[in-house]
Scaffold this motif. Structure first.
Motif, mmCIF file in Angstrom:
data_model
loop_
_atom_site.group_PDB
_atom_site.id
_atom_site.type_symbol
_atom_site.label_atom_id
_atom_site.label_comp_id
_atom_site.label_asym_id
_atom_site.label_seq_id
_atom_site.Cartn_x
_atom_site.Cartn_y
_atom_site.Cartn_z
ATOM 1 N N CYS A 1 21.181 -32.154 58.141
ATOM 2 C CA CYS A 1 22.071 -31.000 58.175
ATOM 3 C C CYS A 1 22.240 -30.370 56.803
ATOM 4 N N ILE A 2 21.619 -30.937 55.773
ATOM 5 C CA ILE A 2 21.788 -30.388 54.433
ATOM 6 C C ILE A 2 20.532 -29.624 54.048
ATOM 7 N N ASP A 3 20.729 -28.424 53.570
ATOM 8 C CA ASP A 3 19.598 -27.594 53.168
ATOM 9 C C ASP A 3 19.853 -27.092 51.758
ATOM 10 N N ILE A 4 18.956 -27.431 50.847
ATOM 11 C CA ILE A 4 19.156 -27.086 49.440
ATOM 12 C C ILE A 4 17.970 -26.263 48.962
ATOM 13 N N LEU A 5 18.257 -25.307 48.114
ATOM 14 C CA LEU A 5 17.191 -24.584 47.428
ATOM 15 C C LEU A 5 17.403 -24.823 45.938
ATOM 16 N N GLY A 6 16.521 -25.616 45.346
ATOM 17 C CA GLY A 6 16.705 -25.951 43.938
ATOM 18 C C GLY A 6 15.896 -25.017 43.053
ATOM 19 N N VAL A 7 16.496 -24.566 41.975
ATOM 20 C CA VAL A 7 15.779 -23.731 41.004
ATOM 21 C C VAL A 7 16.144 -24.202 39.599
ATOM 22 N N GLU A 8 15.452 -23.654 38.631
ATOM 23 C CA GLU A 8 15.779 -23.953 37.241
ATOM 24 C C GLU A 8 17.170 -23.445 36.943
ATOM 25 N N SER A 9 17.942 -24.238 36.219
ATOM 26 C CA SER A 9 19.318 -23.828 35.987
ATOM 27 C C SER A 9 19.376 -22.846 34.816
ATOM 28 N N PRO A 10 20.353 -21.980 34.845
ATOM 29 C CA PRO A 10 20.498 -21.033 33.723
ATOM 30 C C PRO A 10 21.202 -21.672 32.526
ATOM 31 N N TRP A 11 21.569 -22.931 32.637
ATOM 32 C CA TRP A 11 22.362 -23.554 31.577
ATOM 33 C C TRP A 11 21.500 -24.440 30.704
ATOM 34 N N GLU A 12 21.965 -24.613 29.467
ATOM 35 C CA GLU A 12 21.210 -25.367 28.485
ATOM 36 C C GLU A 12 21.146 -26.852 28.808
ATOM 37 N N ASP A 13 22.259 -27.374 29.271
ATOM 38 C CA ASP A 13 22.367 -28.829 29.395
ATOM 39 C C ASP A 13 21.903 -29.332 30.746
ATOM 40 N N ARG A 14 21.285 -28.485 31.509
ATOM 41 C CA ARG A 14 20.949 -28.873 32.887
ATOM 42 C C ARG A 14 19.592 -28.312 33.208
ATOM 43 N N GLU A 15 18.779 -29.091 33.863
ATOM 44 C CA GLU A 15 17.415 -28.646 34.146
ATOM 45 C C GLU A 15 17.330 -27.890 35.467
#
Lengths: 171, 415, 566, 197
Positions: free
Chosen positions: D90-104
């Motif tokens: 039931c979980i649907d995620i769309l992962g992308v590059e993060s806009p933040w410095e400390d997070r990939e």
């Protein structure tokens, strides 16, 4: 986060290796079985003339040796001897900090010299005369603390002899 | 002419209402056994009066009536319609001979005692049975309850669905098997009472004051178990078993047609409860309420009515509690129980009852009052002994694996 | 026969085989973990993960003498009497120590690492690592830098196996990658101004045993454990690399090379690796259409046999009656153009179908897309200029059927002389303006002109066009049939080296599209569903050129010239 | 499957004693149990009239929430482990590059189909950064299927609504470090089992 390298063409006018240097490198070619083996002599030649090996010089050496710049840089970066950002001073001095010298006050001498010359370890004086660096064992433990300046070994350094050296640093 | 019509109306109305409220009772008991509250919210419509959920049957009925009358495309339409009608008709028709009370006094004045006018009048008291004086009452009950199986089989067949059909097949096998011990148990009652008229049988128990449960405990046990099976109640509800057959023969039914099936099932249970009470638990009789029908007062008649229905309700509550006490039988266990346990027990009981009846007639003159005591003692000893014996001797094979030493036909592994 | 002992098990190897400890162990069914060793690259023995005990068994006395120290299995050649022990306590301890050492400096950011699930560091740690952690390691974020257009480097995840560096020096030959500051602070990097941009760059991501190198195209698009792998063959050029299509819910996420010593070894080019995007292009032709009185009418697939029958035979028949076979009373002149993107099976079925109507139907080879010249790499890997997968297969089929191969150009000339009554043109070409992943326009002048104008000679014929994308031909057609992309088909391609490789579909075609094989199968009234295997058996039985294709085709394909005098 | 199939494991049926064969003792036992429960106290909570009592909101499995970090950003790193663990898909995620410095990486979209969810709590257990949690909100209702598909904003708003009452279950999670500070600390201060996150 990302630094995309851009492929830059080398402008012919900005070549850093003079014809003399190139000739000197080429003189090594017959002495080795492959061109790749000339890498280290070539680096030494460039370093002797330019007092550092800038990135552009690496590119040009690679052209000479028919290798990729990365292959030259791979070898170069292994050696702390070769500086790439800026030329070292006319005289390059390594103060030993290995066990024997350290026990006999090598580090204190080094700190004293830096303070006297007004630079941080590894830096070059403003007039470009001297670069002071830490060195690992120079193989002269019986003369500890010692320092290698250019090709000259300074033995049994004291604040006095160090001060004298700083006044006229020669290799 | 008017009298039977009134009785029929009362009976039909009462039975339908009873079935509806027994559904509520069943749900309550189911809830209570599971530590829940059960239906308690539907009361008077459009108000907040909840009446402990007593409005639930009306809501259920309304729901059934308003549901879509869906008929799947693949069914045999005529049989599909016929099945619920036939099963309900048979279930209701049984009550023609079942006394739902004793009698009512012939005159409204016989409130506390007799008066001369009544005694003198030609009309006797009014018997509380639709068809009074049917001498083959038990036979009639038997015949009609056997018709019920047609409803089940026809329903399963018409549904054109393997689960429904399996339910129908199971039902027929089960009902036919358990009719044998049931018949044997009834036979011993007939033997003891000398009549097949249900009213007579009750009178026989009431007059002597000794219910047949006391003199024929083994017969009672056999009859009760067989009655459970005949009513297809848990632990014998294999024709339906939701977990395996998704409802069995009524899987494909919806709305009113399903309601007819469900009502018929509850009527079977009520019939079974009535028979148990009438045959073994003395019917309307309780000590102090005996006496000939002609002398019944209004108080006595109402008392008998109440006693009878309390007994019936008690038996039904027992039915419902048993539902949660025991798991369902496997089908082979069900058959083993019928043929290997119930049938021998029924036969032993029949023989024992015959012997005791004969002996008590013979010894009555010599022993007098002791006859009864000896007869009671003997019957209980027979009951326990037979039970022990059969339980000990019955081969119980729980291992159903293919036996190598018996020739088996090659089965297609795809099936 | 040389006999090698692996954990007490005797393994025979050929006299001329040069195998190392890892390879011999693999034959015995024993897996020796390794990071830096790769069969396609030189041996450096730097990761120390494959340390094993080794020794020698004296040939005469049978006495075994072991070396006191552990040696890297990758660097130890197996000779007659060599003994390897891979499961001793010493070896296990060495592996655990290597794993522990690697993990001390590893960011352990597996949750956001694309490699998680297919990572050797994870797998080996699970299998060979210490059960408990002795160092106090906290997860941290790896530094990251781009190495080029296609590849990114997560610096701290690297285990310094240098597979990627060796690949660029030995296989692709451009040597863009290097190890800087060798020693305690060593890192992978490119020389400033010289990014990683060779045509095989994507392979370094596959080579990377951990998550250090990331494919920018695939980055974060899917977790690997959600994807299903399908063996397939690349349709990008006539090399026909064995590939693995990784998809989830009919959506391709990446292509990876599949080991095939006869074709592509372990590699594939970026052009093929990133060249699948057109499969999911929104501009793809999705619905069959039919031109009636100048207007397009949607055509239902169930009506297609009757409509095609009418178009080919010139006589109408109601869709209810199945079209009578082999009926062509008007003796119409028919032609079929077999695209080099068709599989052998599909081309055969279409030829059979057309020849039901006209046994002399002209069969021609479709246009061969060309781009540049063949490009070879130091280790022999070649990117071909022919950007189609099955030219050889169709050619062989055509010469078997008609005796010679009629090229597209000759066909057009022939059509200009005497127009055909009906022509069936198959396509399957990637979009004309497609790029090869590096942004370059690979469309030739001919392709561009084809996109705009219809060749003379075809205008008067009834045109049945089957293609992936809109083109001048497609627009001028009388019947348009959408085509399936290579990952949606089943069949066989014959590559430039005459190697026939069979593959099954990896994803289902978009709604409305029927694959060529399925359509032809139905047109020929064959029973059941399209079965490429059965068609290939027919082809192999009927045509001697394909004789080698009978029987089970191995995963690495079969050389069609095997046992043939050429 | 044939009865001779070697995969069938035959279990010996239990031997019935005389008491079991007589049915009566077990019958009475069953009847005793049911009768006891028939009259015992009931556990039903008449929900709209009576609010259920949640003993420990920290282990109650109600509506999901997506936690925020100290800077108010979504804490999730889009690792898909919850989606992997989810038995109901039931979980649907769309992962992308993060806009933040400390997070990939971060979730561009994060949706949970609450109608599909079986509230098993496995997502919560799988999450390596404790971004997804199950709250003690039990009265989850909606008027359409679409309404019951919770997107990232809605899940974050659940966090905003419940954060005061239910603190994050791992508020003491060590902050994610950058490479410069990530060198192993000098002492083996923590036991191996609690090292890391």
């Amino acid at each position: 986060m990302t630094n995309q390298p851009a492929k830059t063409e080398t402008p012919a006018g900005q070549r850093v290796l003079s014809d003399a240097i190139v000739a000197e490198i080429k003189a090594y070619f017959p002495r080795y079985p492959t061109l790749q083996a000339v890498t280290l002599p070539a680096l030494h030649v460039v370093n002797a003339h330019l007092r550092h090996v800038p990135l552009q010089a690496v590119v040009e050496i690679a052209e000479l040796l028919e290798l990729a710049p990365a292959q030259i840089q791979d070898t170069l970066s292994f050696y702390g001897f070769f500086k790439q950002d800026a030329p070292h001073g006319e005289t390059r001095a390594w103060v030993c900090r290995s066990v024997s010298c350290a026990l006999r006050g090598g580090e204190e001498i080094f700190a004293y010299m830096c303070q006297k010359a007004g630079i941080e370890p590894g830096q070059t004086t403003d007039d470009g005369k001297l670069t002071l660096e830490f060195g690992e064992c120079l193989g002269a433990c019986e003369f500890a603390p010692c320092m290698l300046a250019g090709d000259t070994l300074h033995k049994n350094l004291t604040e006095e002899s160090a001060g004298k050296f700083l006044q006229s640093p020669t290799g | 002419m008017l009298e039977p019509l009134i009785k029929i109306a009362v009976l039909l109305g009462g039975l339908m209402t009873a079935a509806a409220y027994f559904v509520l009772l069943e749900r309550w008991i189911a809830a209570w056994v599971q530590d829940r509250l059960g239906p308690n919210r539907v009361g008077v419509p459009l108000t907040r009066i909840r009446l402990f959920g007593l409005g639930q049957p009306m809501a259920d009925g309304g729901k059934f009536i308003l549901k879509e009358e869906f008929m799947p495309a693949h069914v045999d339409k005529r049989l599909f319609l016929l099945a619920p009608i036939s099963i309900l008709a048979a279930a209701l028709a049984v009550f023609a001979v079942i006394p739902f009370g004793s009698v009512l006094p012939a005159s409204v004045y016989t409130l506390f005692g007799q008066d001369a006018a009544t005694v003198a009048s030609t009309e006797g008291p009014v018997p509380l049975v639709v068809a009074p004086g049917v001498d083959v009452g038990l036979l009639y009950v038997f015949a009609l309850s056997s018709i019920a199986v047609y409803g089940v089989i026809v329903g399963g067949w018409a549904s054109n669905n393997k689960y429904s059909f399996l339910g129908g097949l199971r039902s027929s096998a089960q009902l036919i098997s358990y009719e044998l011990p049931l018949g044997l148990a009834i036979l011993s009652v007939v033997l003891a009472s000398g009549s097949m008229n249900l009213d007579e049988i009750v009178h026989r128990q009431a007059d002597s004051g000794v219910w047949f449960i006391f003199t024929q405990p083994l017969g009672f046990v056999v009859f009760v178990i067989a009655a459970f099976a005949e009513a297809a109640r848990l632990p014998f509800d294999l024709p339906e078993c939701e977990q395996e057959l998704i409802g069995g023969y009524h899987t494909e039914y919806t709305g009113m047609k399903l309601l007819l099936f469900l009502v018929a099932e509850f009527l079977h249970m009520i019939t079974a409860a009535f028979l148990i009470v009438l045959l073994f638990l003395g019917g309307w009789h309780i000590w102090g309420l005996a006496g000939p029908d002609e002398q019944v007062t209004w108080v006595g008649a109402v008392g008998r009515l109440i006693v009878l229905h309390l007994k019936v309700t008690g038996v039904i509550v027992f039915f419902m509690v048993v539902r949660w006490s025991w798991p369902r039988f496997r089908f082979d266990q069900l058959m083993a129980l019928a043929w290997k346990v119930m049938l021998p027990l029924g036969m032993i009981n029949l023989v024992a009852v015959a012997i005791f009846e004969e002996l008590s007639l013979a010894l009555q003159s010599q022993l007098g009052g002791w006859t009864l005591a000896i007869s009671l003692l003997g019957s209980w000893l027979v009951c326990l002994g037979a039970w022990f014996g059969v339980a000990y001797a019955t081969p119980m094979i729980g291992d159903n694996r293919v036996r190598k030493d018996i020739h088996t036909y090659e089965v297609d592994p795809q099936i | 026969m040389a006999i090698v002992l692996i954990d007490g098990q005797e393994i025979e190897i050929g006299d001329d085989e040069r195998l190392n400890g890892i390879q011999v162990a693999a034959r015995a069914g024993v897996e020796v973990p390794h990071y830096c060793w790769h069969p396609g690259l030189s041996v450096v023995a730097s990761c120390r993960m494959c340390l094993v005990e080794t020794g020698k068994r004296d040939a005469d006395s049978g006495e075994i003498s072991m070396l006191p120290k552990l040696v890297p299995g990758c660097q130890t050649p197996a000779r007659d009497g060599t003994v390897f022990v891979t499961d001793s306590e010493k070896v296990r301890q060495a592996r655990a120590m290597v794993e522990e050492d690697l993990l001390i400096r590893h960011p352990v950011d597996c949750p956001i690492c694309d490699k998680a699930g297919e990572c050797h560091l994870q797998d080996y740690h699970f299998e060979h690592g210490r059960p408990e952690r002795r160092a106090d390691i906290k997860p941290f974020h790896s530094r990251r830098r781009e190495l080029g257009e296609t590849v990114t480097l997560f610096v701290d995840r690297c285990v310094m196996c240098t597979r990627c560096v060796r690949f660029t020096r030995e296989v692709s030959g451009d040597a863009e990658l290097m190890v800087v500051h060798r020693g305690a602070h060593e890192e992978i990097d490119v020389f400033p101004g010289f990014p990683l941009e060779n045509k095989l760059s994507g392979n370094v991501v596959d080579l990377c045993p951990v998550g250090a190198l990331g494919d920018l195209d695939f980055l974060y698009s899917q977790r690997v454990w959600f994807m299903k792998q399908h063996a397939s063959v690349c349709a990008g050029c006539s090399t026909g690399c064995s590939i693995q299509v990784e998809e989830n819910q009919d959506r391709i996420h990446r292509l990876k090379p599949r080991e095939n010593p006869h074709v592509n070894q372990w590699w594939m080019c970026d052009e093929g690796r990133y060249g699948w995007k057109y499969v999911h292009d929104n501009a793809r032709c999705l619905a069959p259409q039919q031109k009636t009185e100048g207007a397009w009418q949607p055509l239902d697939w169930s009506d297609a046999p009757a409509v095609l029958h009418a178009a080919l035979s010139g006589e109408n028949c109601s869709p209810e009656n199945s079209p009578p076979k082999n009926s062509n009373p008007k003796k119409r002149r028919l032609a079929a153009v077999l695209s080099p993107f068709l599989t052998v099976e599909e081309a055969y079925l279409l030829a059979t179908y057309i020849r039901q109507y006209d046994e002399n139907a002209v069969l021609a080879l479709g246009r061969i897309p060309q781009a540049g010249a063949d490009e070879s790499f130091p280790n022999g890997f070649t990117i071909r200029a022919e950007k189609c997968p099955n030219r050889r297969g169709v050619e062989m089929l055509l010469s078997a059927l008609t005796g010679d191969v009629l090229s597209w150009e000759s066909f057009l000339e022939q059509a200009a002389e005497t127009p055909f009554d009906a022509v069936w043109i198959t396509g399957g070409y990637p979009p004309v303006n497609g790029n090869d992943g590096a942004g370059e326009d690979v469309a030739s002048e001919e392709e561009k002109s084809l996109a705009t104008e219809l060749p003379a000679g075809l205008a008067s014929s009834t045109l049945i066009v089957q293609d992936l994308f809109d083109s001048a031909l497609w627009r001028q057609a009388d019947i348009q049939l959408p085509s399936a992309a290579f990952v949606e088909r089943s069949g066989s391609f014959v590559n430039a080296g005459n190697r026939l490789q069979s593959f099954e579909w990896a994803i289902r075609p978009p709604a409305g599209v029927m694959t060529e094989g399925q359509l032809y199968w139905r047109l020929l009234d064959r029973d059941g569903l399209y079965n490429a295997r059965r068609v290939l058996e027919d082809v192999a039985r009927e045509h001697i050129a394909f004789a080698a294709a009978s029987g089970e085709i191995p995963a690495t394909g079969r050389d069609l010239l095997l046992n043939q005098l050429v | 499957m044939q009865a001779t199939d070697p995969d069938i494991q035959w279990v010996e049926p239990p031997k019935l004693g005389l008491g079991e064969r007589m049915y009566l003792p077990l019958f009475l036992q069953g009847l005793t149990t049911t009768t006891k429960h028939l009259v015992s106290a009931k556990v039903t909570v008449s929900y709209p009239d009576q609010e259920p009592e949640i003993d420990n909101p920290l282990i109650y499995r109600g509506v999901h929430r997506l936690n925020r970090d100290e800077q108010g950003r979504v804490k999730c790193v889009a690792c898909f482990l919850c989606a992997t663990a989810c038995p109901a898909h039931c979980i649907d995620i769309l992962g992308v590059e993060s806009p933040w410095e400390d997070r990939e990486k971060y979730p561009e979209s994060f949706t949970i189909d609450e109608l599909r969810c079986i509230f098993c709590g496995m997502c919560e257990q799988a999450c390596p950064v404790d971004a997804i949690e199950l709250t003690s909100l039990y009265n989850l209702t909606g008027r359409s299927r679409e309404e019951m598909i919770f997107d990232k904003e809605k899940l974050l708003s659940v966090y905003d609504a419940t954060k005061d009452k239910e603190p994050m279950k791992s508020a003491q999670l060590p902050p994610v470090t950058t490479p410069s500070t990530a060198t192993p600390s000098t002492a083996t201060s923590t036991s191996p089992t609690e090292g890391g996150a």
